[in-house]
Write a protein that holds these residues in place. Structure first.
Motif: not given
Length: 428
Positions: A25-26, A31-34, A78-79, A173-174
């Motif tokens: 689950x991203x 936060x997981x995507x980060x 990557x999501x 931060x992206x």
């Protein structure tokens, strides 16, 4: 880069946002995507590659082979979907990073740039919000890059909790400001998400076209009332109307030859969503896809007529708006021939195949010569935790992408080059 190193990296990324049933689950800008983005950045920086993040959150790793030259771009996303699979998208990014490393190593061991050297650089991209699970529409980052969607409009899209894309990217931060690289061509490898390659026992699919896709954004408006005190004849139940619409979305496929059309409703929002209140509003998204655009348009027209009948029968107001329409995309014949030649060079079987799902390559194919590749999916299952592709098929795919990328950096497909959007305004 070795096959073992690739598998170690793939399985390491699979642990980010992992679910108990071996999925991930991203969702975009979480936060997981980060965490996956930080992994991508670290991979590149360990090798001395430049990294960039553009204004819609697309993340790039740039490998310089020929100073000042455009880039052959490899990648995917990557999501993930909520409770998605660990292969969809992520495989293509990690394969792209390893293919780029192999191309760089091969170039370093080859003669300097010239008649036999590379003509282009290579880069890897992690596209923002391909899945569209948190922010609609899907294929967002690559569509902005390709000039199909406006960056300023996409940054203001909000999720169900009211957070905008701009706020979410800034929060992890992206939200970048870097220039987008000028590209010469694009290649993407992905799991098939279907059963054709597995059924035929073929390790590589060369995608020749995409299906026509369109969604209907449907709002059903009724009247909120008490579930116990309101007489049945006096109710204007938006959820009942939505249920009838959902049934019609499913049934519309029966008016066409089997497997000609696919349809679904994947998202539903109910208000006020109380167990003792007749629903006043339902929002849903219907998804229609076929190889033939006329089939989708005929299904759409039939659904609009059915929706009007439902509204009349149940005393509701129902609106349906066209949303996220994507026409058929045909990938260049020269790219298909290149893929077939690369597969033959590697001793891999390959066949031409269509894609029913959307991919970032569908957007990129509009602006640059594009090669889209598939590897097999076990049971054809995707967008769920049971999604699975064998290690040996992933390894074959990395070798295939590296070979295709090697040919692209040497100028393959450049007769079909169309200027990329690096010089176009971000909000064009």
């Amino acid at each position: 880069m070795t096959d073992t190193a690739f598998l170690e990296d793939f399985h390491a990324v699979s642990r980010i946002g992992a679910t108990p049933a071996n999925g991930v689950d991203r969702q975009a800008a979480t936060p997981a995507d980060r965490e996956t983005r930080e992994w991508f950045r670290a991979f590149a920086e360990r090798r001395g590659w430049e990294t960039r993040v553009d204004g819609i959150g697309n993340q790039f790793a740039l490998v310089e082979l020929v100073p000042g030259a455009p880039y052959v771009l490899l990648g995917s996303h990557l999501d993930s979907q909520p409770l998605g699979g660990r292969f969809d998208g992520a495989y293509g990014v990690i394969a792209g990073l390893h293919a780029a490393a192999r191309i760089a190593d091969r170039a370093a061991a080859s003669p300097a740039a010239g008649s036999t050297g590379p003509a282009y650089n290579v880069a890897v991209v992690n596209w923002f919000n391909e899945e569209g699970g948190r922010f609609a529409p899907s294929i967002m980052g690559s569509s902005v890059f390709a000039g199909i969607k406006r960056e300023d409009e996409m940054l203001e899209v909000r999720d169900l909790g009211g957070t905008s894309v701009r706020e979410a990217l800034a929060g992890i931060g992206y939200l970048g400001t870097d220039a987008r690289p000028e590209i010469a061509s694009y290649a993407e490898i992905h799991i098939e998400q279907g059963r054709i390659l597995e059924r035929d026992g073929i390790p590589i699919g060369a995608v020749d076209r995409s299906w026509y896709t369109q969604k209907l954004d449907v709002e059903v408006l009724g009247e909120q009332s008490h579930t116990g005190a309101t007489a049945m004849a006096d109710r204007h139940d938006a959820l009942l109307g939505a249920a009838k619409v959902i049934a019609k979305v499913h049934e519309v496929t029966e008016h066409f030859e089997p497997e000609t059309l696919v349809s679904s409703v994947g998202q539903l929002i109910l208000e006020p969503n109380s167990p003792i209140v007749v629903a006043r509003r339902v929002h849903l998204v219907a998804d229609l896809r076929a190889d033939d655009a006329d089939v989708v348009l005929a299904a759409r027209d039939r659904l609009l007529a059915d929706i009007a009948d439902i509204a009349d029968a149940y005393g509701l107001r129902i609106t349906a708006r066209d949303f996220d329409v994507r026409d058929n995309q045909h990938y260049p014949e020269s790219g298909l021939a290149l893929a077939e030649a690369a597969a033959a060079e590697l001793g891999l079987g390959a066949r031409r195949i269509r894609t029913m799902a959307g991919h970032d390559s569908v957007a990129m194919n509009r602006i640059a010569p594009t090669v889209m590749l598939f590897i097999p999916s076990v049971d054809g299952v995707s967008h769920c935790e049971r999604e699975y592709t064998r290690d040996e098929d992933m390894i074959d795919g990395v070798a295939m992408l590296a070979e295709v990328g090697w040919r692209l950096v040497h100028g393959a497909l450049q007769a079909e080059f169309v200027a990329a959007p690096a010089s176009a305004p971000a909000n064009a």
